[in-house]
Motif scaffolding. Structure first.
Motif, short mmCIF file in Angstrom:
data_model
loop_
_atom_site.label_atom_id
_atom_site.label_comp_id
_atom_site.label_asym_id
_atom_site.label_seq_id
_atom_site.Cartn_x
_atom_site.Cartn_y
_atom_site.Cartn_z
N THR A 546 38.32 4.01 -39.85
CA THR A 546 37.06 3.83 -40.56
C THR A 546 36.75 5.01 -41.45
N LEU A 547 36.21 4.72 -42.63
CA LEU A 547 35.77 5.72 -43.58
C LEU A 547 34.25 5.62 -43.73
N LEU A 548 33.57 6.75 -43.52
CA LEU A 548 32.13 6.84 -43.73
C LEU A 548 31.88 7.74 -44.93
N GLU A 549 31.35 7.15 -46.02
CA GLU A 549 31.09 7.93 -47.23
C GLU A 549 29.62 8.30 -47.28
N VAL A 550 29.36 9.60 -47.38
CA VAL A 550 28.00 10.13 -47.38
C VAL A 550 27.70 10.68 -48.77
N PHE A 551 26.70 10.13 -49.43
CA PHE A 551 26.35 10.54 -50.78
C PHE A 551 25.22 11.57 -50.75
N THR A 552 25.44 12.69 -51.41
CA THR A 552 24.43 13.74 -51.46
C THR A 552 24.28 14.24 -52.90
N ASP A 553 23.24 15.03 -53.12
CA ASP A 553 22.96 15.58 -54.44
C ASP A 553 23.47 17.02 -54.52
N ALA A 554 24.28 17.33 -55.53
CA ALA A 554 24.93 18.63 -55.63
C ALA A 554 23.91 19.77 -55.78
N GLN A 555 22.89 19.59 -56.60
CA GLN A 555 21.91 20.66 -56.80
C GLN A 555 21.16 20.95 -55.51
N THR A 556 20.81 19.89 -54.77
CA THR A 556 20.14 20.08 -53.48
C THR A 556 21.06 20.83 -52.52
N ASN A 557 22.34 20.46 -52.51
CA ASN A 557 23.30 21.12 -51.63
C ASN A 557 23.34 22.62 -51.88
N THR A 558 23.38 23.00 -53.14
CA THR A 558 23.45 24.42 -53.49
C THR A 558 22.21 25.17 -53.04
N LYS A 559 21.05 24.59 -53.32
CA LYS A 559 19.79 25.24 -52.93
C LYS A 559 19.69 25.40 -51.41
N VAL A 560 20.10 24.37 -50.68
CA VAL A 560 19.99 24.41 -49.21
C VAL A 560 20.93 25.46 -48.63
N PHE A 561 22.17 25.48 -49.11
CA PHE A 561 23.14 26.44 -48.58
C PHE A 561 22.71 27.87 -48.84
N LYS A 562 22.34 28.17 -50.08
CA LYS A 562 21.91 29.53 -50.41
C LYS A 562 20.61 29.88 -49.70
N GLY A 563 19.75 28.88 -49.55
CA GLY A 563 18.46 29.12 -48.89
C GLY A 563 18.59 29.55 -47.45
N LEU A 564 19.61 29.05 -46.75
CA LEU A 564 19.80 29.45 -45.35
C LEU A 564 19.99 30.95 -45.23
N PHE A 565 20.88 31.52 -46.02
CA PHE A 565 21.17 32.95 -45.90
C PHE A 565 20.04 33.81 -46.45
N MET A 566 19.31 33.26 -47.43
CA MET A 566 18.11 33.98 -47.90
C MET A 566 17.08 34.05 -46.78
N LYS A 567 16.93 32.95 -46.06
CA LYS A 567 15.97 32.90 -44.95
C LYS A 567 16.39 33.85 -43.83
N ILE A 568 17.67 33.86 -43.49
CA ILE A 568 18.16 34.75 -42.44
C ILE A 568 17.94 36.20 -42.81
N LYS A 569 18.33 36.55 -44.03
CA LYS A 569 18.21 37.94 -44.49
C LYS A 569 16.75 38.39 -44.47
N LYS A 570 15.89 37.52 -44.97
CA LYS A 570 14.46 37.87 -45.07
C LYS A 570 13.84 38.03 -43.69
N ARG A 571 14.15 37.09 -42.79
CA ARG A 571 13.55 37.15 -41.44
C ARG A 571 14.03 38.36 -40.67
N ILE A 572 15.33 38.66 -40.74
CA ILE A 572 15.86 39.81 -40.02
C ILE A 572 15.32 41.10 -40.60
#
Length: 579
Positions: A546-572
């Motif tokens: 079985t193949l499960l294809e998950v469609f996502t938005d590239a710009q949202t992906n970039t913001k979310v990924f970078k946002g995680l480490f910004m959040k970690i850095k800021k909180r620490i």
């Protein structure tokens, strides 16, 4: 049994059997006809046929991982041989024993405008443990020489640090004459494997270095599951107070009290102000590659005083520019020997700092995940949470593997990925090869460029009902959006160059390919749809690949990924400031 009349080919097949090498991947062709007639015709090998040589190489690589035994790949002459090269390179950097057998034209026709003729001798010389070309003539002397070469090559494939080897066989016409006969008896040259212990002097020196260090960091690179290593490493960490940092691909199964399983989160939180807290006095490394770029950057900037690399083949891997000692032995023996010695335990402050920071960053990660919009980040985390225990998980390269190493691990799952060369070109084929001889659910999670690039990996008759593919389709190479000095360039021209030549935007979907190759197809473009699809995807009653294809938005992906480490850095940073 019907076998070729070519006597060097008969000897090769006989020696495969004598050395218990039974798995063969054959690529159709004419020049390799004597090999096909013999290996398939004698009835003693498990032969599989894959048309695409590049896919066949990776299929065999996955098969060798699953079988934990050498696998033979056979092709015709010419460019067919070059198509094996990517998989050969991956096998070389992962220490996987592929036996590459290429048919060739006689030497007198090379570079003489004869069809399908290229220079094949030492073709893979930079990515092979050893290679040879067998003689063309079949005199007794030449047959003796050929048998000796084959014995040596096959022994080399599995000795010390295993790896790929290459046997090139020039063959004259006629190519398809066969005979009803048994394979000949050929002298077998054995190769005794030894388990090497450190001598007393070397053991005492290593123990002294460990005893002097208060901050010991053990980095576990990509490895196969190894219960003996788990036991000896856990005992070593308990006895010395060492921190064991291991990504999921290390396949360690030791207590979380000794192991930092998400080092990327910890490393993403370290600032220049607290770098000294995490800088080790002594670094011990084993295994193959680490995914994390942050660990390389951190340790090169904050070098340990001593660095011991443990490698059965004695490789001098100075990844962090601090290497001081190489121990040519298996890591389970190394840690087992040292754990038996009297070594002064470190204060515990270093391990405590790593564990405290890991817990902090995990809390931030979980809080962030719960609130993040639907994206590759949340989809990958959701998929990993749904993966069944006691299954096999294959990770594609680029962004997919980077999302996966951020996610707390699943117990009793075997983690695999082509991190030897970190290419996107063989993820599907490798997973299909592994799954074809596995009784467990095999899940492959990968991105769209990886999937479409290697879609020929589905063009074979070995797709098992246990195969599950999760395709994260964001319409391009989203990982390039993570590169600040590339994706961050402003201006219409720069953005056009990025979209066309780096991101490689597309509108392709995989449903048609799934239908073509006989896979069931599911899709999702939201969190709720993904949850429902995953229930169907892993339903125990599902008995079709079985193949499960998950469609996502590239710009949202970039913001979310970078946002995680910004959040970690800021909180620490805020936490440290308020202390």
């Amino acid at each position: 049994m019907m076998i070729s009349t070519k006597r060097h080919v008969q000897q090769l097949a006989s020696l495969f059997l004598s050395k218990k090498i039974f798995d063969i991947v054959l690529c159709p062709g004419s020049r390799n006809g004597p090999l096909i007639h013999t290996l398939a015709g004698c009835g003693q090998f498990d032969c599989r046929v894959i048309v695409d040589e590049r896919s066949a190489g990776y299929f065999a690589l996955g098969l060798a991982q699953a079988k934990e035994n050498p696998v033979v790949i056979v092709c015709s002459s010419g460019t067919a041989t070059i198509n094996f090269a990517p998989a050969v390179a991956e096998a070389f950097y992962q220490n996987i024993p592929l036996i590459v057998v290429t048919a060739d034209r006689p030497a007198y026709w090379i570079d003489q405008l004869e069809n399908q003729c290229i220079q094949q001798t030492a073709l893979y010389r930079n990515f092979i443990k050893q290679s040879c070309s067998l003689p063309l003539e079949e005199s007794d002397c030449r047959l003796w020489s050929g048998a000796r070469l084959i014995n040596e090559i096959l022994n080399t494939a599995v000795s010390d640090a295993p790896g790929p080897v290459h046997i090139n066989i020039p063959l004259e016409e006629p190519l398809h004459r066969t005979m009803d006969a048994q394979l000949p008896d050929v002298k077998v040259i054995g190769n005794a494997q030894t388990r090497i212990n450190l001598d007393e002097k070397a053991l005492a020196a290593a123990a002294e270095e460990i005893g002097r260090a208060d901050k010991i960091l053990v980095l576990a690179g990509q490895s196969q599951r190894n219960g003996e290593l788990d036991s000896s490493l856990a005992l070593f960490a308990e006895k010395t107070g060492a921190v064991v940092a291991a990504e999921h691909l290390a396949n360690l199964q030791i207590s979380s009290g000794y192991c930092c399983a998400v080092p990327e989160l910890v490393l993403g939180s370290i600032s220049s102000g607290d770098a000294a807290v995490f800088q080790p006095d002594l670094l011990i490394t084993f295994g193959r590659h680490f995914v994390s770029k942050r660990i390389r950057q951190f340790l090169r900037a904050n070098k340990p005083h001593q660095h011991i690399h443990v490698d059965a083949g004695g490789g001098h891997m100075d990844t962090y520019q601090a290497l001081t000692r190489v121990c040519a032995m298996s890591p389970e023996l190394f840690f087992g020997q040292l754990a038996d010695m009297q070594i002064q335990k470190a204060s515990g402050g270093y391990a405590g700092a790593w564990k405290d920071r890991e817990q902090e960053t995990l809390q931030i990660y979980k809080h962030y995940l719960d609130r993040a919009p639907f994206s590759d980040f949340t989809a990958c985390a959701g998929a990993l949470k749904a993966v069944p225990e006691d299954s096999v998980l294959h990770l594609g390269n680029s962004s997919t593997v980077r999302y996966a190493v951020l996610t707390p691990g699943i117990k009793e799952v075997t983690w695999l990925g082509n991190r030897g060369t970190s290419g996107i070109d063989g993820s599907v084929s490798t997973a299909v090869g592994y799954a074809s001889c596995s009784s467990k659910i095999n899940t492959l999670i990968l991105g769209d460029l990886s999937f479409f690039y290697d879609s020929n990996g589905l063009w074979n008759k070995y797709l098992g009902k246990n195969l599950r593919i999760i395709l994260l389709n964001n319409g391009g190479g989203n990982i390039f959006s993570f590169v600040e000095d590339l994706a961050g360039r402003t201006g219409e021209d720069n953005q056009a160059v990025f979209q066309n030549y780096f991101f490689a935007g597309h509108s392709a979907k995989a449903q048609g390919l799934a239908s073509t190759f006989g896979l069931d197809y599911l899709q999702a473009d939201s969190a709720s749809q993904l949850d429902k699809a995953l229930e169907k995807f892993y339903n125990p009653g599902r008995i079709v690949p079985t193949l499960l294809e998950v469609f996502t938005d590239a710009q949202t992906n970039t913001k979310v990924f970078k946002g995680l480490f910004m959040k970690i850095k800021k909180r620490i940073t805020n936490t440290e400031t308020n202390k």
